[in-house]
Motif scaffolding. Structure first.
Motif, PDB file in Angstrom:
ATOM      1  N   GLU A 180      29.260  36.851  58.761  1.00 52.70           N
ATOM      2  CA  GLU A 180      28.030  36.906  59.546  1.00 52.70           C
ATOM      3  C   GLU A 180      27.723  35.671  60.388  1.00 52.70           C
ATOM      4  OE1 GLU A 180      26.570  34.830  55.811  1.00 52.70           O
ATOM      5  OE2 GLU A 180      27.998  36.415  56.257  1.00 52.70           O
ATOM      6  N   SER A 181      27.162  35.970  61.562  1.00 56.74           N
ATOM      7  CA  SER A 181      26.420  34.988  62.346  1.00 56.74           C
ATOM      8  C   SER A 181      25.030  35.562  62.547  1.00 56.74           C
ATOM      9  CB  SER A 181      27.089  34.710  63.695  1.00 56.74           C
ATOM     10  OG  SER A 181      27.328  35.902  64.410  1.00 56.74           O
ATOM     11  N   LEU A 182      24.054  34.689  62.680  1.00 57.35           N
ATOM     12  CA  LEU A 182      22.665  35.114  62.829  1.00 57.35           C
ATOM     13  C   LEU A 182      21.867  33.964  63.415  1.00 57.35           C
ATOM     14  CD1 LEU A 182      21.335  33.482  60.221  1.00 57.35           C
ATOM     15  CD2 LEU A 182      22.265  35.429  58.972  1.00 57.35           C
ATOM     16  N   ILE A 183      20.593  34.200  63.596  1.00 59.58           N
ATOM     17  CA  ILE A 183      19.703  33.146  64.068  1.00 59.58           C
ATOM     18  C   ILE A 183      18.789  32.739  62.926  1.00 59.58           C
ATOM     19  CG2 ILE A 183      17.784  32.568  65.618  1.00 59.58           C
ATOM     20  CD1 ILE A 183      20.440  32.595  67.051  1.00 59.58           C
ATOM     21  N   ASP A 184      18.878  31.465  62.522  1.00 63.21           N
ATOM     22  CA  ASP A 184      17.948  30.898  61.556  1.00 63.21           C
ATOM     23  C   ASP A 184      16.694  30.451  62.303  1.00 63.21           C
ATOM     24  OD1 ASP A 184      19.402  31.068  59.130  1.00 63.21           O
ATOM     25  OD2 ASP A 184      20.563  29.286  59.648  1.00 63.21           O
ATOM     26  N   MET A 185      15.567  31.025  61.917  1.00 65.38           N
ATOM     27  CA  MET A 185      14.281  30.572  62.462  1.00 65.38           C
ATOM     28  C   MET A 185      13.775  29.477  61.531  1.00 65.38           C
ATOM     29  SD  MET A 185      14.090  32.497  65.126  1.00 65.38           S
ATOM     30  CE  MET A 185      12.408  32.324  65.696  1.00 65.38           C
ATOM     31  N   VAL A 186      14.007  28.213  61.929  1.00 67.11           N
ATOM     32  CA  VAL A 186      13.784  27.056  61.055  1.00 67.11           C
ATOM     33  C   VAL A 186      12.413  26.429  61.347  1.00 67.11           C
ATOM     34  CG1 VAL A 186      14.676  24.792  60.391  1.00 67.11           C
ATOM     35  CG2 VAL A 186      16.259  26.635  60.964  1.00 67.11           C
ATOM     36  N   PRO A 187      11.619  26.145  60.301  1.00 69.92           N
ATOM     37  CA  PRO A 187      10.300  25.536  60.524  1.00 69.92           C
ATOM     38  C   PRO A 187      10.404  24.196  61.241  1.00 69.92           C
ATOM     39  CG  PRO A 187      10.626  26.100  58.197  1.00 69.92           C
ATOM     40  CD  PRO A 187      11.928  26.322  58.881  1.00 69.92           C
ATOM     41  N   GLU A 188       9.525  24.013  62.232  1.00 70.13           N
ATOM     42  CA  GLU A 188       9.512  22.748  62.963  1.00 70.13           C
ATOM     43  C   GLU A 188       8.135  22.557  63.603  1.00 70.13           C
ATOM     44  OE1 GLU A 188      11.662  21.648  66.933  1.00 70.13           O
ATOM     45  OE2 GLU A 188      13.050  21.180  65.306  1.00 70.13           O
ATOM     46  N   ASP A 189       7.420  21.538  63.158  1.00 72.04           N
ATOM     47  CA  ASP A 189       6.118  21.184  63.742  1.00 72.04           C
ATOM     48  C   ASP A 189       5.164  22.378  63.774  1.00 72.04           C
ATOM     49  OD1 ASP A 189       7.077  18.598  64.170  1.00 72.04           O
ATOM     50  OD2 ASP A 189       7.885  19.133  66.136  1.00 72.04           O
ATOM     51  N   GLY A 190       5.088  23.099  62.671  1.00 65.19           N
ATOM     52  CA  GLY A 190       4.153  24.211  62.576  1.00 65.19           C
ATOM     53  C   GLY A 190       4.609  25.487  63.259  1.00 65.19           C
ATOM     54  N   ALA A 191       5.804  25.491  63.829  1.00 63.73           N
ATOM     55  CA  ALA A 191       6.349  26.686  64.480  1.00 63.73           C
ATOM     56  C   ALA A 191       7.761  26.914  63.936  1.00 63.73           C
ATOM     57  CB  ALA A 191       6.357  26.510  65.998  1.00 63.73           C
ATOM     58  N   PHE A 192       8.551  27.722  64.643  1.00 66.33           N
ATOM     59  CA  PHE A 192       9.921  27.977  64.226  1.00 66.33           C
ATOM     60  C   PHE A 192      10.862  27.735  65.398  1.00 66.33           C
ATOM     61  CE2 PHE A 192       7.555  30.361  61.097  1.00 66.33           C
ATOM     62  CZ  PHE A 192       8.260  30.117  59.930  1.00 66.33           C
ATOM     63  N   ARG A 193      11.981  27.078  65.083  1.00 65.96           N
ATOM     64  CA  ARG A 193      12.998  26.788  66.088  1.00 65.96           C
ATOM     65  C   ARG A 193      14.216  27.674  65.822  1.00 65.96           C
ATOM     66  NH1 ARG A 193      16.415  21.138  66.509  1.00 65.96           N
ATOM     67  NH2 ARG A 193      17.607  21.615  68.395  1.00 65.96           N
ATOM     68  N   PRO A 194      14.690  28.442  66.825  1.00 67.09           N
ATOM     69  CA  PRO A 194      15.856  29.307  66.613  1.00 67.09           C
ATOM     70  C   PRO A 194      17.154  28.501  66.659  1.00 67.09           C
ATOM     71  CG  PRO A 194      15.045  29.572  68.855  1.00 67.09           C
ATOM     72  CD  PRO A 194      14.099  28.620  68.174  1.00 67.09           C
ATOM     73  N   LEU A 195      17.921  28.575  65.571  1.00 64.66           N
ATOM     74  CA  LEU A 195      19.199  27.877  65.492  1.00 64.66           C
ATOM     75  C   LEU A 195      20.283  28.853  65.057  1.00 64.66           C
ATOM     76  CD1 LEU A 195      18.092  24.634  63.587  1.00 64.66           C
ATOM     77  CD2 LEU A 195      18.569  24.835  66.028  1.00 64.66           C
ATOM     78  N   ALA A 196      21.441  28.753  65.661  1.00 59.45           N
ATOM     79  CA  ALA A 196      22.561  29.601  65.268  1.00 59.45           C
ATOM     80  C   ALA A 196      22.982  29.258  63.844  1.00 59.45           C
ATOM     81  CB  ALA A 196      23.733  29.403  66.227  1.00 59.45           C
ATOM     82  N   GLY A 197      23.243  30.301  63.047  1.00 59.34           N
ATOM     83  CA  GLY A 197      23.634  30.068  61.667  1.00 59.34           C
ATOM     84  C   GLY A 197      24.350  31.267  61.079  1.00 59.34           C
ATOM     85  N   GLY A 198      24.327  31.342  59.769  1.00 58.21           N
ATOM     86  CA  GLY A 198      25.097  32.338  59.022  1.00 58.21           C
ATOM     87  C   GLY A 198      26.188  31.620  58.258  1.00 58.21           C
ATOM     88  N   ALA A 199      26.401  31.984  57.001  1.00 62.28           N
ATOM     89  CA  ALA A 199      27.310  31.235  56.144  1.00 62.28           C
ATOM     90  C   ALA A 199      28.718  31.138  56.722  1.00 62.28           C
ATOM     91  CB  ALA A 199      27.351  31.868  54.757  1.00 62.28           C
ATOM     92  N   VAL A 200      29.299  32.267  57.089  1.00 61.46           N
ATOM     93  CA  VAL A 200      30.684  32.255  57.584  1.00 61.46           C
ATOM     94  C   VAL A 200      30.755  31.605  58.966  1.00 61.46           C
ATOM     95  CG1 VAL A 200      32.690  33.684  58.129  1.00 61.46           C
ATOM     96  CG2 VAL A 200      31.227  34.268  56.182  1.00 61.46           C
ATOM     97  N   TYR A 201      29.763  31.882  59.793  1.00 67.71           N
ATOM     98  CA  TYR A 201      29.670  31.235  61.110  1.00 67.71           C
ATOM     99  C   TYR A 201      29.638  29.715  60.955  1.00 67.71           C
ATOM    100  CZ  TYR A 201      27.372  29.840  65.542  1.00 67.71           C
ATOM    101  OH  TYR A 201      27.032  29.237  66.727  1.00 67.71           O
ATOM    102  N   ASN A 202      28.807  29.214  60.019  1.00 72.61           N
ATOM    103  CA  ASN A 202      28.719  27.770  59.801  1.00 72.61           C
ATOM    104  C   ASN A 202      30.068  27.187  59.414  1.00 72.61           C
ATOM    105  OD1 ASN A 202      25.948  27.840  60.278  1.00 72.61           O
ATOM    106  ND2 ASN A 202      25.413  27.931  58.114  1.00 72.61           N
ATOM    107  N   THR A 203      30.806  27.904  58.570  1.00 72.74           N
ATOM    108  CA  THR A 203      32.127  27.424  58.160  1.00 72.74           C
ATOM    109  C   THR A 203      33.081  27.385  59.350  1.00 72.74           C
ATOM    110  OG1 THR A 203      31.840  28.187  55.887  1.00 72.74           O
ATOM    111  CG2 THR A 203      34.102  27.892  56.651  1.00 72.74           C
ATOM    112  N   ALA A 204      33.016  28.387  60.214  1.00 77.09           N
ATOM    113  CA  ALA A 204      33.867  28.395  61.411  1.00 77.09           C
ATOM    114  C   ALA A 204      33.542  27.210  62.319  1.00 77.09           C
ATOM    115  CB  ALA A 204      33.700  29.713  62.169  1.00 77.09           C
ATOM    116  N   ILE A 205      32.251  26.964  62.529  1.00 76.82           N
ATOM    117  CA  ILE A 205      31.836  25.833  63.364  1.00 76.82           C
ATOM    118  C   ILE A 205      32.316  24.521  62.749  1.00 76.82           C
ATOM    119  CG2 ILE A 205      29.850  24.525  64.214  1.00 76.82           C
ATOM    120  CD1 ILE A 205      30.252  27.108  65.733  1.00 76.82           C
ATOM    121  N   ALA A 206      32.136  24.386  61.432  1.00 77.72           N
ATOM    122  CA  ALA A 206      32.546  23.153  60.762  1.00 77.72           C
ATOM    123  C   ALA A 206      34.054  22.939  60.864  1.00 77.72           C
ATOM    124  CB  ALA A 206      32.114  23.182  59.299  1.00 77.72           C
TER     125      ALA A 206
END
Length: 303
Positions: A7-33
């Motif tokens: 999987e790849s997905l969008i992590d909506m990560v908390p930031e300053d009272g809102a959410f920041r969209p960041l690319a993520g997903g366990a297998v996707y993260n491993t590929a990027i790394a």
């Protein structure tokens, strides 16, 4: 080329009272790394043509990850709403009918000869049809290619635990390397000591089981004496992507040592395993030291 399928997905990560969209997903993260660490890496997962698909594509390109096997689709990108409690990430998923979830075996092209190893896992193993597609991919190629699987179990995402356990019972014996966190092992074998649980998994067929426990470091359970490597001390921003980066470090180390093959893993030594655990721990420490899943580049590992 190490092919990461999942999987790849969008992590909506908390930031300053809102959410920041960041690319993520366990297998996707491993590929990027893996790509950032300088390994020849490919990625397999449907990517949406929606705007979030562009967000997912950008880091893959920057890390030099091959996406020739990624089908493009008009279905929407999976979203994961992230909440942080004392730096620990908790997730709520919006996944019904998504680009990745609807992956079928028919969407997977024949693997090129350049593929030398497979990595799979994450929530992509849970629902169908995508779970069946990834299981089928591993079943088709595990006899000739070394396979690493990290189920990265998310109990709240599993609507049919019996079916998922049955899938893991089929898939984990096909892997050469299985990575399981302490939480994963507790879900698989409630009440059992983590190392004893890891040995139960080992007895089903993998060459080694990597047991991780955050600050407790990592252990390799295999046919020799247990190999351990401590976690690298750092100031933790959050734990998003830590295990995924660890996986990449382990595979990168085995690849650099020339043993990321069926025969290589079958004849691995304790020193070779320790080197892999150490690289994985160092890479993971850099990831947890900064917000979100932001794995290190090769130049940072030598700093």
């Amino acid at each position: 080329m190490i092919l990461c399928a999942g999987e790849s997905l969008i992590d909506m990560v908390p930031e300053d009272g809102a959410f920041r969209p960041l690319a993520g997903g366990a297998v996707y993260n491993t590929a990027i790394a893996l790509g950032r660490l300088g390994q020849d890496t490919g990625y397999l997962w449907p990517i949406s043509r929606d705007p979030f698909g562009d967000v997912i594509m950008r880091p893959l390109a920057e890390a030099g990850v091959n996406i020739d096997l990624c089908p493009r689709t008009d279905r929407l990108t999976t979203l994961a709403l992230v909440t942080l409690t004392n730096g620990e990430a908790l997730y709520s998923f919006y996944d019904e009918g998504s680009a990745g979830r609807m992956l079928t075996s028919d969407d997977i092209a024949p693997l090129p000869a350049s593929v030398s190893a497979l990595f799979a896992g994450g929530i992509s193993l849970v629902p169908d049809p995508c779970g069946a597609a990834i299981e089928g991919l591993i079943a088709q190629h595990h006899d000739r290619l070394p396979v690493m699987i990290d189920p990265n179990i998310r109990p709240f995402f599993i609507t049919d635990p019996d079916s998922y356990r049955a899938r893991l019972d089929r898939m984990l014996p096909m892997a050469d390397i299985v990575k399981l966190s302490s939480d994963d092992l507790e879900w698989l074998y409630p009440g059992l000591d983590p190392e004893d649980a890891a040995r139960k998994v080992l007895a089903t067929g993998p060459r080694m089981v990597l047991q991780t426990g955050g600050e407790a470091g990592a252990k390799a359970i295999w046919n020799g004496p247990t190999v351990s490597a401590p976690a690298v001390r750092t100031t933790v921003a959050d734990t998003i992507g830590a295990g995924d980066t660890f996986n990449a470090g382990v595979m990168a180390s085995f690849d650099r040592q020339g043993i990321l093959t069926k025969d290589g893993i079958a004849t691995v030594t304790a020193d070779q395993i320790h080197a892999a655990l150490t690289l994985g721990a160092k890479a993971a420490a850099i990831t947890v030291s900064r917000p979100g899943a932001n794995p290190p580049w090769a130049r940072e590992m030598s700093a």
